[in-house]
Design a protein around this motif. Structure first.
Motif, short mmCIF file in Angstrom:
data_model
loop_
_atom_site.label_atom_id
_atom_site.label_comp_id
_atom_site.label_asym_id
_atom_site.label_seq_id
_atom_site.Cartn_x
_atom_site.Cartn_y
_atom_site.Cartn_z
N GLY A 267 0.82 -1.20 0.00
CA GLY A 267 0.00 0.00 0.00
C GLY A 267 0.85 1.25 0.00
N SER A 286 -3.48 3.45 1.84
CA SER A 286 -4.29 3.21 0.66
C SER A 286 -3.61 2.15 -0.20
CB SER A 286 -4.47 4.51 -0.15
OG SER A 286 -3.20 5.00 -0.59
N THR A 290 -5.05 -2.79 1.45
CA THR A 290 -6.10 -2.44 2.40
C THR A 290 -7.29 -3.41 2.28
OG1 THR A 290 -7.01 -0.82 0.84
CG2 THR A 290 -5.45 -0.01 2.49
N VAL A 316 -5.21 -1.67 10.18
CA VAL A 316 -6.40 -1.84 9.34
C VAL A 316 -7.32 -2.79 10.08
CG1 VAL A 316 -7.30 -2.64 7.13
CG2 VAL A 316 -5.08 -1.47 7.21
#
Length: 598
Positions: A267, A286, A290, A316
């Motif tokens: 990410g 991002s 994710t 996350v």
């Protein structure tokens, strides 16, 4: 230290996985202790014990300290200012890892893919045997595979696991046979199409002084789109989440509740500083990882990731809504991630709320590990006749992807070199296009050895272009050429554009205020100074990876009248030699062929 040597063949590995024996062998089990039952009693010595996980990713055979932007990390100070720190080199990495392990009764070292492949000459010249030997010296315990582990094909990956001389080049020194990786490579989602069985072990259970921790290794499902097809013929790359969840359940059935996933997909954090607070001020993470992190079984306690070469330690939420750590240690051995946590011996699981992670800088102020210095010296002596040969001269650094812009000087230089070679084959060639991911480093002005400032050696050039692609010629209609340009920013590349580096002769506008394919301003495209003609035929040079449709450029695979040229590294070397001398060194291209708006 290793108390075992992994020596299962790919076939035997699959059988062993079904029996749940992907762990250290008997010698290590004796050294690290047996398992504790839970039986409702409080374990002697306390219910929880400390566990340390040290993690790497995307080393890419960077044994010597990497140069240019590939050898730097950004440190953020408390007041928000930043500084650049030079970092990397396995001699320093070994020291850092060894110091981190001191005082730890239960420590395991793992990696999330791309340890080899796209490597500098010191490793690439010897089919990455030097890197595997360095990883053994670093006391690597288990590693997942990445896309670059397949650069030379899956059978070569199996050889790196099992050992033995290279099938074509043989052994590199009399009486010294390559013994292979002293750790298991994991490829849970890389299976044979005909049997559905993994090409290598899907997981490993590490026994650490009385506790068991399972590691599952997967590469990105899209690996087939970014590697040479002949090397993965007969293989299938499965969905990352489905694969991890399958083997998490299998480990749970064996009583292994502590599970960490090694995922070669990544990410993008909001800050480029390695020590930035990823979760502060709504920064977060991002990119593709994710979704994987959000959908992976809640029984997985952390995800060690890679591929994007970014530094981050982020949280996350898992499917149950609990925060879960997702980490990456940039690339080229500039960082390693230290994860510290508690293991509940009654539940045989990691205490999720105890998991903490920090990216540690592999700075060059610390002492070098003598054994790694000796190893590098051995391989450097073998490589010296090839590596130290001068191939060109430059006036200053020529930046690659570290330039921080869609078009960068070294990309243009490589494209110009390929255009010049293509015109030797067909003088009517109009332009060349180079994939940005194929430019692996900067060309630096400062001497890396005894060659002197401004001298480009073959070894430095190889570090930039290590893939041994060929330069291919093909015909595209104007309509197809426009489609190729649009594929840079749409389809598979819409979320993470791959801007092809243009040779002289091609120019256009990239409007970042637009979305999708419209970001390529169609009426701005010119070839040879003339507006693009959709009905005309253009002769285009690309490397063999792109010619096969790699990096999401499917239209290039439709090109007509193909002709195969020379090796791309030889092409770059010839161009530098022909266009520079010590008295008249080459200056960086202006990188002004793409006009960027927005």
């Amino acid at each position: 230290m290793h108390a075992w040597k992994y020596r299962l063949t790919a076939a035997a590995a699959v059988v062993a996985a079904a029996a749940g024996v992907f762990a250290a062998g008997p010698a290590a089990q004796a050294a690290r202790g047996g398992d504790e039952g839970n039986g409702g009693w409080e374990p002697i010595g306390g219910r929880t014990v400390d566990l340390q996980v040290l993690a790497l990713n995307d080393l890419h055979g960077a044994l010597e300290p990497p140069t240019g932007s590939n050898g730097e990390v950004i440190h953020e100070h408390e007041d928000g200012t930043t500084e650049t720190i030079t970092a990397g080199g396995v001699e320093y990495l070994a020291t850092g890892l060894r110091e981190a392990r001191q005082g730890q009764e239960r420590s395991v070292t793992v990696a999330a893919g791309d340890l080899v492949g796209a490597t500098p000459l010191l490793s690439g010249l010897f089919h990455d045997e030097p890197t595997v030997e360095a990883l053994n010296a670093l006391e690597m315990d288990v590693a997942g595979v990445g896309n670059h582990e397949f650069d030379e094909g899956w059978e070569e990956l199996v050889r790196l696991q099992e050992g033995g001389c290279h099938p074509e080049d043989g052994c590199y020194a009399e009486g010294r046979e390559f013994t292979g990786a002293g750790f298991p490579y994991l490829a849970a989602n890389v299976v044979h199409e005909d049997t559905g069985e993994p090409v290598l072990a899907p997981y490993s259970v590490q026994r650490l002084n009385g506790i068991r921790v399972g590691f599952i290794g997967v590469t990105l499902e899209g690996t087939a789109d970014i590697v040479t097809q002949e090397g993965i013929e007969g293989l299938e790359f499965l969905d990352e989440v489905e694969t991890i969840n399958r083997y998490t359940a299998e480990l749970r059935e064996q009583g292994v509740n502590a599970v960490i996933a090694l995922v070669h997909e990544g990410g993008y954090p909001a800050s480029e500083a390695y020590n930035a607070d990823c979760d502060a001020d709504g920064g977060g993470l991002s990119g593709p990882i994710t979704r994987i992190a959000a959908e992976t079984d809640a029984g997985v306690d952390a995800l060690v990731t890679g591929h994007t070469h970014q530094p981050y330690v982020c949280t996350v939420p898992d499917p149950s809504g609990r925060d879960r750590l997702v980490t990456s240690a940039a690339s080229n051995g500039r960082l390693f991630t230290e994860l510290n946590m508690e293991y509940d011996r009654l539940r045989r699981d990691i205490v999720r709320t105890s998991v903490e992670g920090t990216n540690r800088v592999v700075d060059r102020e610390q002492e070098r590990a003598p054994d790694l210095t000796e190893l590098i010296g051995y391989w450097n002596e073998l490589a010296a006749p090839v590596a130290n040969a001068p191939i060109g001269w430059i006036t200053e650094d020529i930046a690659g992807r570290g330039a921080g812009s869609p078009e960068f000087p070294l990309g243009d230089l490589i494209a110009d070199a390929q255009l010049a070679h293509a015109r030797e084959i067909d003088q009517e060639t109009d332009l060349a296009l180079m994939n940005p991911g194929g430019v692996r480093a900067d060309l630096t002005y400062a001497a890396s050895g005894e060659e002197g400032d401004g001298v480009v050696t073959y070894g430095e050039g190889f570090t930039v272009q290590p893939f041994s692609n060929t330069v291919n010629l093909l015909d595209l209609s104007g309509e197809q050429l426009l489609a190729v340009l649009r594929e840079q920013v749409s389809g598979a590349n819409e979320a993470s554009p791959k801007i092809l580096q243009p040779s002289e002769g091609l120019a256009y506008t990239l409007d970042l205020t637009r979305s999708g394919a419209d970001r390529i301003v169609a009426d701005s495209v010119t070839v040879g100074g003339e507006p693009l003609d959709p009905a005309a035929t253009y002769r285009v040079a690309v490397n063999s990876f792109l010619a096969g449709g790699g990096d999401g450029f499917a239209t290039l695979a439709e090109g007509g009248d193909p002709v195969v040229g020379n090796d791309d590294m030889a092409v770059l070397a010839d161009y530098l030699t022909a266009n520079s001398t010590a008295e008249a060194p080459l200056a960086p291209p202006a990188a002004d062929r793409i006009t960027v708006v927005g």
